[in-house]
Design an enzyme around this catalytic site. Sequence first.
Site, PDB file in Angstrom:
ATOM      1  N   ARG A 157     -51.197  65.823  31.899  1.00  0.00           N
ATOM      2  CA  ARG A 157     -49.885  65.301  31.475  1.00  0.00           C
ATOM      3  C   ARG A 157     -49.537  65.807  30.071  1.00  0.00           C
ATOM      4  NH1 ARG A 157     -49.320  60.184  30.022  1.00  0.00           N
ATOM      5  NH2 ARG A 157     -50.977  59.395  31.361  1.00  0.00           N
ATOM      6  N   TYR A 159     -21.419  70.136  36.131  1.00  0.00           N
ATOM      7  CA  TYR A 159     -22.256  69.821  37.280  1.00  0.00           C
ATOM      8  C   TYR A 159     -22.090  68.342  37.660  1.00  0.00           C
ATOM      9  CZ  TYR A 159     -26.325  68.731  40.030  1.00  0.00           C
ATOM     10  OH  TYR A 159     -27.132  68.258  41.027  1.00  0.00           O
ATOM     11  N   ASP A 173     -25.751  73.737  28.951  1.00  0.00           N
ATOM     12  CA  ASP A 173     -26.392  73.997  30.233  1.00  0.00           C
ATOM     13  C   ASP A 173     -26.156  75.470  30.575  1.00  0.00           C
ATOM     14  OD1 ASP A 173     -27.069  74.241  32.930  1.00  0.00           O
ATOM     15  OD2 ASP A 173     -26.438  72.201  33.416  1.00  0.00           O
ATOM     16  N   LYS A 183     -32.689  77.092  40.174  1.00  0.00           N
ATOM     17  CA  LYS A 183     -31.635  78.034  40.599  1.00  0.00           C
ATOM     18  C   LYS A 183     -32.096  79.477  40.397  1.00  0.00           C
ATOM     19  CE  LYS A 183     -29.548  74.091  40.803  1.00  0.00           C
ATOM     20  NZ  LYS A 183     -29.559  73.308  42.002  1.00  0.00           N
TER      21      LYS A 183
END
Length: 381
Positions: A47, A101, A174, A199
Amino acid sequence: MRIETLAIHAGRRIDPVTGAVSEPIHLATTFERDEDGGFSRGFEYIRDDNPNRNSLEECMAQLEGGYDAVAFPSGMAAIVAAIEALAIEHPGMVLLPDDMYFGIRSLLNETQFGRKLDVASVDMTDLSAVERACKEHMPGIIWAETPSNPLVSIVDLSEISRLAKSVGAALGVDNTWATPLLQRPLDLGADIVIHSLTKYVGGHSDMMGGIAAVREQGQHLDELRAIVKHRGAVMAPFDCWLALRGISTLPARMQVHCENASKIAAYLEAHSAVTRVHFPGLQSHPGHEIANKQMRNFGGMLSFEVDGDRAEAMAVVNALRIFTRATSLGGNHSLIEHRASVEGPSTMAPESLLRASVGLENVEDLLEDLDQALRVISPKP
Ligand code: PLP
């Protein structure tokens, strides 16, 4: 090194044990301590740190020209973390673009975190409207997305950064649709850049991830790291490995995405069954000049409006044979979707609009596919 070379070499090293040129996937959740209880090899628990995640973060930081980058399990996780981290030093309102988005709008409406955010939205392509909104709301954070989703509009990042600075706001961008190959927002004044790695970076529609790259050291970077470690928003090693593998071919893939999309946009613009094409490479696009200035190429995403309404748009989608009816973008396959039905009743997308993620197929096949599908609503090409 130039960005194409960085895409292959940044963050990578030959495996010291085997000489493997591709980094092994490290699935270990825990790492051996030294005799004195320390961790001289740098790893303690998955982690906190993982070799594949570190490599991905180092590579994306270099590609974006940032000080550092922090990986998350999805693009949305990176967006939420970025907003939270920026808000420490920049509390107050978040100014959002009106075309962005759709997941962010859902976040605002459907989560406690989102409902608690103080937000306003503005047409970010209209700089005087942004200036007025800055004076009226004195935002702590401005969030930009360019090219935007789904209208493929272009925001002038240098100008938005100037306006953000004038009111002491931080700028988050973004950069998913452009990728660092086409546009580097940190160079244009952004404080933080996020990507959905799901993407173009992954590039094959088979992995999920997100990343936030920061320009400088500071509290926001510490907070991003703390969110990963203490809230457990951890990207899995295999996904990190897939993302890093995707980055190696990203420059070559982006070139084909851009070339194919450009040809398709020109074809659609001349078609009698198409009333409007949203693609920044077209001279007719209102953001063409800005895109020319701030992007190296115009990307692989476009949307177009067919002559008709929802029924005609759906008829075209259903007649396509190579474009797959699916959401998401940036993969090798060409995808198409009727954005209004994907987004639901609160959509701002016109009913006649189709959004296409142009893939890596031979562009002649894609053009022929569109040609036969558009005949469903107009027999004339
Ligand atoms: N940002 C943009 C521009 C997107 O298109 C998407 C997803 O479509 C996201 C963020 C969210 O990414 P993810 O699905 O990896 O959470």
